[in-house]
Design an enzyme around this catalytic site. Structure first.
Site, PDB file in Angstrom:
ATOM      1  N   LYS A 176      45.651  46.860  33.794  1.00 55.91           N
ATOM      2  CA  LYS A 176      45.615  46.861  35.263  1.00 55.91           C
ATOM      3  C   LYS A 176      46.076  48.214  35.767  1.00 55.91           C
ATOM      4  O   LYS A 176      46.974  48.825  35.185  1.00 55.91           O
ATOM      5  CB  LYS A 176      46.522  45.723  35.767  1.00 55.91           C
ATOM      6  CG  LYS A 176      46.685  45.631  37.285  1.00 55.91           C
ATOM      7  CD  LYS A 176      47.574  44.431  37.628  1.00 55.91           C
ATOM      8  CE  LYS A 176      47.979  44.420  39.092  1.00 55.91           C
ATOM      9  NZ  LYS A 176      48.859  43.289  39.431  1.00 55.91           N
TER      10      LYS A 176
ATOM     11  N   ASP B  86      51.219  39.262  34.952  1.00 53.67           N
ATOM     12  CA  ASP B  86      50.977  40.699  35.118  1.00 53.67           C
ATOM     13  C   ASP B  86      52.302  41.426  34.899  1.00 53.67           C
ATOM     14  O   ASP B  86      53.209  41.323  35.725  1.00 53.67           O
ATOM     15  CB  ASP B  86      50.467  41.014  36.532  1.00 53.67           C
ATOM     16  CG  ASP B  86      49.048  40.534  36.788  1.00 53.67           C
ATOM     17  OD1 ASP B  86      48.565  39.664  36.028  1.00 53.67           O
ATOM     18  OD2 ASP B  86      48.437  41.008  37.765  1.00 53.67           O
TER      19      ASP B  86
ATOM     20  N   LYS C 237      41.716  45.188  35.505  1.00 49.34           N
ATOM     21  CA  LYS C 237      42.036  44.769  36.869  1.00 49.34           C
ATOM     22  C   LYS C 237      42.346  45.994  37.710  1.00 49.34           C
ATOM     23  O   LYS C 237      43.238  46.774  37.385  1.00 49.34           O
ATOM     24  CB  LYS C 237      43.227  43.801  36.880  1.00 49.34           C
ATOM     25  CG  LYS C 237      43.628  43.339  38.282  1.00 49.34           C
ATOM     26  CD  LYS C 237      44.722  42.283  38.222  1.00 49.34           C
ATOM     27  CE  LYS C 237      45.254  41.954  39.611  1.00 49.34           C
ATOM     28  NZ  LYS C 237      46.308  40.906  39.578  1.00 49.34           N
TER      29      LYS C 237
END
Length: 223
Positions: free
Chosen positions: A154, A92, A182
């Site tokens: 995300k 991430d 996400k």
């Protein structure tokens, strides 16, 4: 949706600076017990988690350029490569928000591209930090990520002034289509998690995974 099903959406998260090795081992135990998709941890803890989770289906997710996203691209890429070598299954990364706000979209693209190349097939999620962006900036960032075919976009680090919102998740999902979304930051209960999934989230980042699961079990909810 029952507790077991929602557990597979969750990256069970512990990213604050004071987390001890005992905290990370507890996180892993909880992930094993509840069958969360992954643990999301800082990279120094990857070897410990790898040992603890060996032989299980729980993945190890880590963060790169976290939480500001303002590192040199070469540093982010090195971080990703080293994390993967240590045992990370997903990366991430934080997008360069300052470059977005400066309109340096080519630099933003090259930054993501550099980390994506370093991942060499390991799934990459790009954290937009939506609370700092306009709707137009969210869309443009998502379009770049879609064109590069990253695994996920995300919403948030959880370390800024705001986290995921249903509105932003829905906007991101409309923009990226088949790419994962996400939702993370401020998701602390079952109702909020389900609302994010309804809006299009395909993964939930939360340190409150246990509370989310317990909420489902306590009410015996169906979805």
């Amino acid at each position: 949706m029952n507790a077991k099903q929602i557990a597979r959406y969750i990256d069970h998260t512990a990213l604050t600076a004071e987390k001890t090795e005992a905290d990370i081992l507890k996180l892993c135990d909880e992930a094993l017990e509840h069958h969360f998709f992954s643990v999301c941890i800082n990279s120094c803890h990857i070897p410990l988690a790898k040992q603890k989770l060996a032989g299980s289906d729980v993945k190890i997710c880590t963060v790169v350029g976290f939480p500001l996203g303002a590192n040199l691209t070469s540093v982010k890429a090195f971080e990703a490569k080293e994390a993967i070598a240590a045992g990370a299954n997903e990366i991430d990364m934080v997008i360069n928000v300052g470059w977005i706000k400066s309109g340096k979209w080519q630099a933003v693209k090259e930054d993501v591209q550099g980390v994506l190349a370093a991942c060499n097939g390991t799934p990459l999620k790009v954290i937009l930090e939506t609370c700092l962006l306009s709707k137009e900036e969210i869309v443009h960032a998502c379009e770049i990520c879609k064109a590069l075919n990253v695994a996920f976009v995300k919403t948030s680090t959880g370390f800024n002034k705001g986290g995921a919102t249903v509105e932003d998740v829905a906007l991101m999902k409309r923009t990226v289509g088949d790419i994962g979304v996400k939702a993370s930051g401020g998701i602390r209960d079952t109702q909020t998690a389900l609302a994010m999934i309804d809006a299009g989230a395909t993964r939930i980042g939360a340190s409150a995974g246990i509370a989310i699961i317990h909420g489902l079990q306590d009410s015996d909810s169906t979805y």
